[in-house]
Design an enzyme around this catalytic site. Structure first.
Site, PDB file in Angstrom:
ATOM      1  N   LEU A  34       0.781  -1.399   0.026  1.00  0.00           N
ATOM      2  CA  LEU A  34       0.304   0.637  -0.088  1.00  0.00           C
ATOM      3  C   LEU A  34       0.817   1.418   0.288  1.00  0.00           C
ATOM      4  O   LEU A  34       1.753   1.334   0.931  1.00  0.00           O
ATOM      5  CB  LEU A  34      -0.845   0.072   0.877  1.00  0.00           C
ATOM      6  CG  LEU A  34      -1.813  -1.090   1.441  1.00  0.00           C
ATOM      7  CD1 LEU A  34      -2.656  -1.035   2.619  1.00  0.00           C
ATOM      8  CD2 LEU A  34      -2.438  -0.969  -0.031  1.00  0.00           C
ATOM      9  N   HIS A  38      -2.989   4.473  -2.609  1.00  0.00           N
ATOM     10  CA  HIS A  38      -4.242   3.465  -2.098  1.00  0.00           C
ATOM     11  C   HIS A  38      -4.659   4.251  -0.537  1.00  0.00           C
ATOM     12  O   HIS A  38      -5.805   3.805  -0.957  1.00  0.00           O
ATOM     13  CB  HIS A  38      -3.690   2.189  -1.731  1.00  0.00           C
ATOM     14  CG  HIS A  38      -2.879   1.583  -2.411  1.00  0.00           C
ATOM     15  ND1 HIS A  38      -1.715   0.698  -2.569  1.00  0.00           N
ATOM     16  CD2 HIS A  38      -3.568   0.520  -3.724  1.00  0.00           C
ATOM     17  CE1 HIS A  38      -1.458   0.300  -3.552  1.00  0.00           C
ATOM     18  NE2 HIS A  38      -2.548   0.468  -4.138  1.00  0.00           N
ATOM     19  N   LEU A 185       2.248   7.377  -8.204  1.00  0.00           N
ATOM     20  CA  LEU A 185       1.969   6.360  -7.810  1.00  0.00           C
ATOM     21  C   LEU A 185       1.759   4.709  -7.710  1.00  0.00           C
ATOM     22  O   LEU A 185       0.707   4.651  -8.008  1.00  0.00           O
ATOM     23  CB  LEU A 185       1.792   6.424  -6.276  1.00  0.00           C
ATOM     24  CG  LEU A 185       2.285   7.634  -5.308  1.00  0.00           C
ATOM     25  CD1 LEU A 185       1.528   8.249  -4.927  1.00  0.00           C
ATOM     26  CD2 LEU A 185       3.457   7.155  -4.557  1.00  0.00           C
ATOM     27  N   SER A 187       2.535   0.562  -6.889  1.00  0.00           N
ATOM     28  CA  SER A 187       3.587  -0.714  -5.693  1.00  0.00           C
ATOM     29  C   SER A 187       4.472  -1.683  -6.619  1.00  0.00           C
ATOM     30  O   SER A 187       5.719  -1.845  -6.475  1.00  0.00           O
ATOM     31  CB  SER A 187       2.579  -2.199  -5.899  1.00  0.00           C
ATOM     32  OG  SER A 187       1.356  -1.566  -4.720  1.00  0.00           O
ATOM     33  N   ARG A 188       5.125  -1.250  -7.953  1.00  0.00           N
ATOM     34  CA  ARG A 188       5.682  -1.555  -9.211  1.00  0.00           C
ATOM     35  C   ARG A 188       6.565  -0.748  -8.668  1.00  0.00           C
ATOM     36  O   ARG A 188       8.235  -0.549  -8.708  1.00  0.00           O
ATOM     37  CB  ARG A 188       5.544  -1.775 -10.038  1.00  0.00           C
ATOM     38  CG  ARG A 188       4.560  -3.016 -10.314  1.00  0.00           C
ATOM     39  CD  ARG A 188       4.159  -3.070 -12.082  1.00  0.00           C
ATOM     40  NE  ARG A 188       4.075  -4.233 -12.083  1.00  0.00           N
ATOM     41  CZ  ARG A 188       2.370  -4.586 -12.237  1.00  0.00           C
ATOM     42  NH1 ARG A 188       1.905  -3.855 -11.959  1.00  0.00           N
ATOM     43  NH2 ARG A 188       2.119  -5.893 -12.210  1.00  0.00           N
TER      44      ARG A 188
END
Ligand code: AMP
Length: 289
Positions: A34, A38, A185, A187-188
């Protein structure tokens, strides 16, 4: 503390009881790791409903490349802490075995909208997305579910899915949350090394370059695509996957601008690029001010 459930039946029992008590539910589906994007969805969910459910599930069905699935970050303890800090009511972290037990044989498929862009680049990806989203909605039975504009095609596909199947859930979109240098933004992003992270600025730059060209009345779609392509090609650490200019409603590629295209909300530009084995996507309204 958020209550955690690890299988669909358990969260479904909670949802049924919550609904029976007259409380509304908002779902934020995620694959974890997160970030602030998120968290903004979670905060928006809080405003919409009495109870917020965050699902965290790295869905094997939607990954084509084994490496991408294997290397997808899974900092579960950090994620649970972040959910607690945001006052999330329920964290749904299903096991793969509870979602796809032996004998699982159903695929939910949306046609048309899934053919171009991510659908073309990642065969089978959207079948995995629509199958898991259907299951997450069935398990948590939310009144609203929140999705980011960052994954614009996914958002459009999920809207189609829930309308076509009369799922009775309100799909709410949230604007893309960005770093100060414009990078969306994701997560990768945490898999990028420092040089790749600096290079990744070329993705929002490509969108901006396309939008700059688009503001000139005489520009063509080809001019826009060329400008965005150049921004990626100028970055040695980036490999372009695609640049697409498409109708915001039906997601079809646009060959030339009609007069009524040149206003906010009608046409979008999307970019996908690789930085070694990390693939990033982003998109923007081509004519927003
Ligand atoms: P993911 O965990 O990447 O599957 O994303 C879960 C949800 O968060 C999806 O609806 C995404 O579109 C949304 N999301 C991811 N990154 C962002 C971002 N930078 N801004 C807004 N929403 C995002």
């Amino acid at each position: 503390m958020a209550t955690a459930f690890d299988n669909p039946a358990a969260v479904r029992a909670w949802s049924d009881a919550t609904r029976s008590a007259g409380r509304t539910i908002a779902l934020v589906p995620t694959m974890g790791a997160l970030h602030r994007g998120h968290l903004e969805l979670i905060r928006a969910a809080r405003q919409l409903a009495d109870a917020v459910v965050v699902s965290i599930f790295v869905n094997p069905l939607q990954f084509g490349e084994r490496g991408d699935f294997d290397h997808y970050p899974r900092p579960l303890d950090d994620d649970l802490r972040a959910c607690d800090a945001e006052g999330v009511d329920v964290v749904f972290v299903p096991t793969a075995a509870s979602m796809y037990p032996d004998g699982f044989a159903t695929t939910v498929r949306v046609s048309g909208l899934t053919e171009a862009m991510e659908g073309a680049a990642r065969p089978g990806h959207f079948d995995g997305v629509t199958t898991v989203v259907t299951k997450l909605l069935a398990a948590t039975r939310p009144h609203a579910a929140l999705f980011g504009e960052k994954d614009y095609q996914q958002l459009a596909v999920v809207r189609r899915l829930t309308a076509d199947l009369d799922l009775g859930v309100d799909i709410v979109e949230h604007p893309t949350v960005r770093e100060s240098d414009g990078l969306a933004l994701s997560s990768r992003n945490r898999r990028l090394d420092d040089a790749q992270r600096r290079a990744a600025r070329c993705v929002p730059k490509a969108l901006a370059a396309g939008r700059d060209v688009a503001t000139s009345d005489r520009s063509s779609v080809a001019d826009v695509i060329e400008a965005a392509t150049r921004a990626i090609d100028d970055e040695p650490l980036a490999d372009l996957d695609y640049v697409a200019v498409f109708d915001a409603g039906n997601l079809r590629p646009i060959d030339r601008f009609e007069i009524d295209h040149r206003r906010a909300g009608r046409v979008r530009i999307a970019v996908a690029a690789r930085f070694s084995d990390v693939r990033l996507i982003d998109n923007a309204d081509l004519f927003a001010h």
